[in-house]
Design a protein around this motif. Structure first.
Motif, short mmCIF file in Angstrom:
data_model
loop_
_atom_site.label_atom_id
_atom_site.label_comp_id
_atom_site.label_asym_id
_atom_site.label_seq_id
_atom_site.Cartn_x
_atom_site.Cartn_y
_atom_site.Cartn_z
N GLU A 11 0.83 -1.21 0.00
CA GLU A 11 0.00 0.00 0.00
C GLU A 11 0.87 1.26 0.00
O GLU A 11 0.61 2.20 -0.76
CB GLU A 11 -0.90 -0.02 1.23
N LEU A 12 1.89 1.27 0.83
CA LEU A 12 2.78 2.43 0.90
C LEU A 12 3.58 2.59 -0.40
O LEU A 12 3.83 3.71 -0.85
CB LEU A 12 3.72 2.30 2.09
N GLU A 14 2.58 1.82 -3.39
CA GLU A 14 1.67 2.40 -4.37
C GLU A 14 1.47 3.89 -4.11
O GLU A 14 1.37 4.69 -5.04
CB GLU A 14 0.32 1.68 -4.36
N GLU A 15 1.41 4.27 -2.85
CA GLU A 15 1.25 5.67 -2.49
C GLU A 15 2.45 6.49 -2.96
O GLU A 15 2.29 7.58 -3.52
CB GLU A 15 1.08 5.79 -0.98
N CYS A 18 2.37 6.86 -6.73
CA CYS A 18 1.42 7.90 -7.14
C CYS A 18 2.01 9.30 -6.92
O CYS A 18 1.79 10.20 -7.73
CB CYS A 18 0.12 7.76 -6.37
N MET A 19 2.73 9.46 -5.82
CA MET A 19 3.35 10.76 -5.53
C MET A 19 4.41 11.11 -6.57
O MET A 19 4.50 12.26 -7.02
CB MET A 19 3.95 10.75 -4.13
N SER A 22 2.70 12.08 -9.78
CA SER A 22 1.77 13.20 -9.65
C SER A 22 2.31 14.44 -10.35
O SER A 22 3.49 14.74 -10.29
CB SER A 22 1.53 13.50 -8.17
#
Length: 98
Positions: A11-12, A14-15, A18-19, A22
């Protein structure tokens, strides 16, 4: 318990991915994040994302170093480390104009 940690790590990851991808974040923030990821030894996990972001940064005709020597030097170093042909003359001129 092992599965919980594995899921949280995914999960981290993927975060962070995304950052990096971005378009909302400032370039200096992204460059610092890339530098931190590499210093932590996690660069291999985000190799494609980092490459894509550095491709976009290297293609920008107007380098927005936010009039900061730190941002200019960090961008220059990261691009050079990843094999981009970056002219130091361009960066020296931008630093002098600050």
């Amino acid at each position: 318990m092992k599965e919980i940690y594995k899921d949280k790590a995914t999960e981290l990851e993927e975060e962070v991915r995304c950052m990096i991808n971005s378009g909302d974040m400032e370039m200096l923030t992204i460059l610092e994040m890339i530098d931190d990821i590499q210093r932590l030894g996690l660069g291999h996990r985000f190799e494609n994302d980092i490459k894509r972001k550095l491709d976009r940064i290297s293609e920008q005709s107007s380098f927005e170093a936010e009039k900061s020597l730190h941002a200019t030097a960090l961008c220059f170093r990261l691009l050079r480390q990843h094999g981009y042909e970056v002219s130091q003359g361009t960066y020296v001129m931008k630093i002098k104009s600050v």
